[in-house]
Design an enzyme around this catalytic site. Sequence first.
Site, PDB file in Angstrom:
ATOM      1  N   GLY A  29       1.973  -1.977   8.232  1.00 24.07           N
ATOM      2  CA  GLY A  29       1.805  -0.582   8.649  1.00 24.07           C
ATOM      3  C   GLY A  29       1.817   0.380   7.477  1.00 24.07           C
ATOM      4  O   GLY A  29       1.642  -0.026   6.330  1.00 24.07           O
TER       5      GLY A  29
ATOM      6  N   HIS B 154      -3.205   2.724   4.712  1.00 23.39           N
ATOM      7  CA  HIS B 154      -3.942   3.580   3.784  1.00 23.39           C
ATOM      8  C   HIS B 154      -5.347   3.012   3.643  1.00 23.39           C
ATOM      9  O   HIS B 154      -5.706   2.013   4.309  1.00 23.39           O
ATOM     10  CB  HIS B 154      -3.209   3.681   2.438  1.00 23.39           C
ATOM     11  CG  HIS B 154      -2.805   2.356   1.868  1.00 23.39           C
ATOM     12  ND1 HIS B 154      -3.720   1.413   1.441  1.00 23.39           N
ATOM     13  CD2 HIS B 154      -1.581   1.795   1.679  1.00 23.39           C
ATOM     14  CE1 HIS B 154      -3.091   0.351   1.001  1.00 23.39           C
ATOM     15  NE2 HIS B 154      -1.780   0.540   1.142  1.00 23.39           N
TER      16      HIS B 154
ATOM     17  N   HIS C 231      -5.805  -0.797   3.344  1.00 26.53           N
ATOM     18  CA  HIS C 231      -5.789  -1.559   4.598  1.00 26.53           C
ATOM     19  C   HIS C 231      -7.118  -1.401   5.344  1.00 26.53           C
ATOM     20  O   HIS C 231      -7.658  -2.371   5.886  1.00 26.53           O
ATOM     21  CB  HIS C 231      -4.657  -1.080   5.506  1.00 26.53           C
ATOM     22  CG  HIS C 231      -3.273  -1.275   4.956  1.00 26.53           C
ATOM     23  ND1 HIS C 231      -2.487  -0.233   4.523  1.00 26.53           N
ATOM     24  CD2 HIS C 231      -2.534  -2.399   4.765  1.00 26.53           C
ATOM     25  CE1 HIS C 231      -1.314  -0.696   4.112  1.00 26.53           C
ATOM     26  NE2 HIS C 231      -1.323  -2.009   4.240  1.00 26.53           N
TER      27      HIS C 231
ATOM     28  N   GLN D  62      10.862 -11.191   4.888  1.00 28.52           N
ATOM     29  CA  GLN D  62      10.326 -11.200   3.525  1.00 28.52           C
ATOM     30  C   GLN D  62      10.981 -10.145   2.633  1.00 28.52           C
ATOM     31  O   GLN D  62      10.570  -9.943   1.505  1.00 28.52           O
ATOM     32  CB  GLN D  62       8.805 -11.054   3.532  1.00 28.52           C
ATOM     33  CG  GLN D  62       8.271  -9.708   3.959  1.00 28.52           C
ATOM     34  CD  GLN D  62       6.761  -9.727   4.123  1.00 28.52           C
ATOM     35  OE1 GLN D  62       6.224 -10.320   5.043  1.00 28.52           O
ATOM     36  NE2 GLN D  62       6.058  -9.065   3.215  1.00 28.52           N
TER      37      GLN D  62
ATOM     38  N   GLY E 213      -5.521  -8.676   0.771  1.00 31.54           N
ATOM     39  CA  GLY E 213      -5.821  -7.877  -0.408  1.00 31.54           C
ATOM     40  C   GLY E 213      -5.479  -8.611  -1.686  1.00 31.54           C
ATOM     41  O   GLY E 213      -4.440  -9.288  -1.779  1.00 31.54           O
TER      42      GLY E 213
ATOM     43  N   LYS F  42      -4.624  -7.071  -4.168  1.00 32.57           N
ATOM     44  CA  LYS F  42      -3.502  -6.263  -4.673  1.00 32.57           C
ATOM     45  C   LYS F  42      -2.225  -7.107  -4.747  1.00 32.57           C
ATOM     46  O   LYS F  42      -1.461  -7.024  -5.695  1.00 32.57           O
ATOM     47  CB  LYS F  42      -3.327  -5.059  -3.749  1.00 32.57           C
ATOM     48  CG  LYS F  42      -1.984  -4.412  -3.718  1.00 32.57           C
ATOM     49  CD  LYS F  42      -1.808  -3.477  -4.881  1.00 32.57           C
ATOM     50  CE  LYS F  42      -0.576  -2.620  -4.787  1.00 32.57           C
ATOM     51  NZ  LYS F  42       0.602  -3.244  -4.258  1.00 32.57           N
ATOM     52  N   ASP F  43      -2.009  -7.915  -3.700  1.00 33.46           N
ATOM     53  CA  ASP F  43      -0.855  -8.824  -3.678  1.00 33.46           C
ATOM     54  C   ASP F  43      -1.373 -10.211  -4.050  1.00 33.46           C
ATOM     55  O   ASP F  43      -1.494 -11.111  -3.210  1.00 33.46           O
ATOM     56  CB  ASP F  43      -0.219  -8.806  -2.291  1.00 33.46           C
ATOM     57  CG  ASP F  43       0.283  -7.417  -1.926  1.00 33.46           C
ATOM     58  OD1 ASP F  43       1.390  -7.062  -2.333  1.00 33.46           O
ATOM     59  OD2 ASP F  43      -0.462  -6.668  -1.264  1.00 33.46           O
TER      60      ASP F  43
ATOM     61  N   MET G  70      -3.560   1.603  -4.402  1.00 33.91           N
ATOM     62  CA  MET G  70      -2.954   2.150  -3.185  1.00 33.91           C
ATOM     63  C   MET G  70      -1.874   1.209  -2.681  1.00 33.91           C
ATOM     64  O   MET G  70      -2.040  -0.009  -2.717  1.00 33.91           O
ATOM     65  CB  MET G  70      -4.018   2.342  -2.115  1.00 33.91           C
ATOM     66  CG  MET G  70      -4.970   3.454  -2.450  1.00 33.91           C
ATOM     67  SD  MET G  70      -6.172   3.657  -1.135  1.00 33.91           S
ATOM     68  CE  MET G  70      -7.114   5.012  -1.815  1.00 33.91           C
ATOM     69  N   SER G  71      -0.772   1.790  -2.235  1.00 34.31           N
ATOM     70  CA  SER G  71       0.334   1.003  -1.714  1.00 34.31           C
ATOM     71  C   SER G  71       1.128   1.876  -0.753  1.00 34.31           C
ATOM     72  O   SER G  71       1.273   3.081  -0.980  1.00 34.31           O
ATOM     73  CB  SER G  71       1.248   0.555  -2.863  1.00 34.31           C
ATOM     74  OG  SER G  71       2.491   0.110  -2.346  1.00 34.31           O
TER      75      SER G  71
END
Length: 283
Positions: free
Chosen positions: A28, A31, A34, A58, A145, A147-148, A182-183
């Site tokens: 959730g 941004h 996502h 996690q 993503g 990103k991770d 973005m995060s």
Amino acid sequence: MFIATTVDDLRTQRRALTGRVAFVPTMGALHAGHVSLIDAGHTLADHVIVSIFVNPTQFAPHEDLAKYPRPLEADLAACQAAGAVGVFVPTVDVMYPPEVPESIVETPTVAADLEGKLRPGHFRGVCRVCAKLFNMVEPDIACFGMKDYQQLKVVEAMVADLAMPLQIVPCPTKRDDDGLAMSSRNVYLSKDERHLALGLNKALREAEALIIEQGESDPSAIEAAMTMVLKAHEVVIDYAVVRHPQTLAPIDSIEPGLTGGVVALIAGRVGTTRLIDNRVIGG
Ligand code: AMP
């Protein structure tokens, strides 16, 4: 758009769909990053299902589980605007019924270092929740993503090893205009901290320039250069490393021509906010 809060409801809704289903698991606070995963899902499948679940397993005890942002109404509106066919929003008890004993999900070896070392139990929680969500949603593909980056590699390895019947689709990192990845955690940053946080992307660009433009082949020289940029931005460094892009193992030297490429990965804190970023270089 359906909103399912129980596994039975989700399964009923999902099984009524015809064609290919893409799945976008999230915690959730959605941004544009996502949303780019939902868009990617639409290009590869007929329907996209999103899950919104802040997964307690996690988070380590000292991490930001309690204060993690949960703007559910805005998130549902974002899913609707992005054309998701449905959203799964389970409670903790729906995901982890107290009466059901935990099954062990062993993490693949790519989970051992970096985030896995610094956040004990993190990838175990990620694998457990992803395995459960994949079984609940039964998607044809799931978008993750880059990103991770390590998470992506861990989930890819788990799906391959356990022969889970879905394909993992890596999606590029979405950045703000100034380059900050973005995060959902960026909302914690003050204006000054946000400026300092640009150091992560600058350090990654420096790594790329050294490798591509100057032909630097020594990973430790690149790591030293990234460290300098990060320190100049007052980033408290957890790691700033150059690794093999699949195994994330350390490499002795970067081969000429960069066959296969490398990945530069950074994690660090700006103020009290922990940020991660990475860049795949070559390959
Ligand atoms: P999260 O809600 O942080 O668990 O992230 C859910 C999914 O969105 C994961 O696959 C993330 O890698 C992905 N994601 C997060 N930030 C970005 C971004 N800036 N660009 C692309 N994907 C992202």
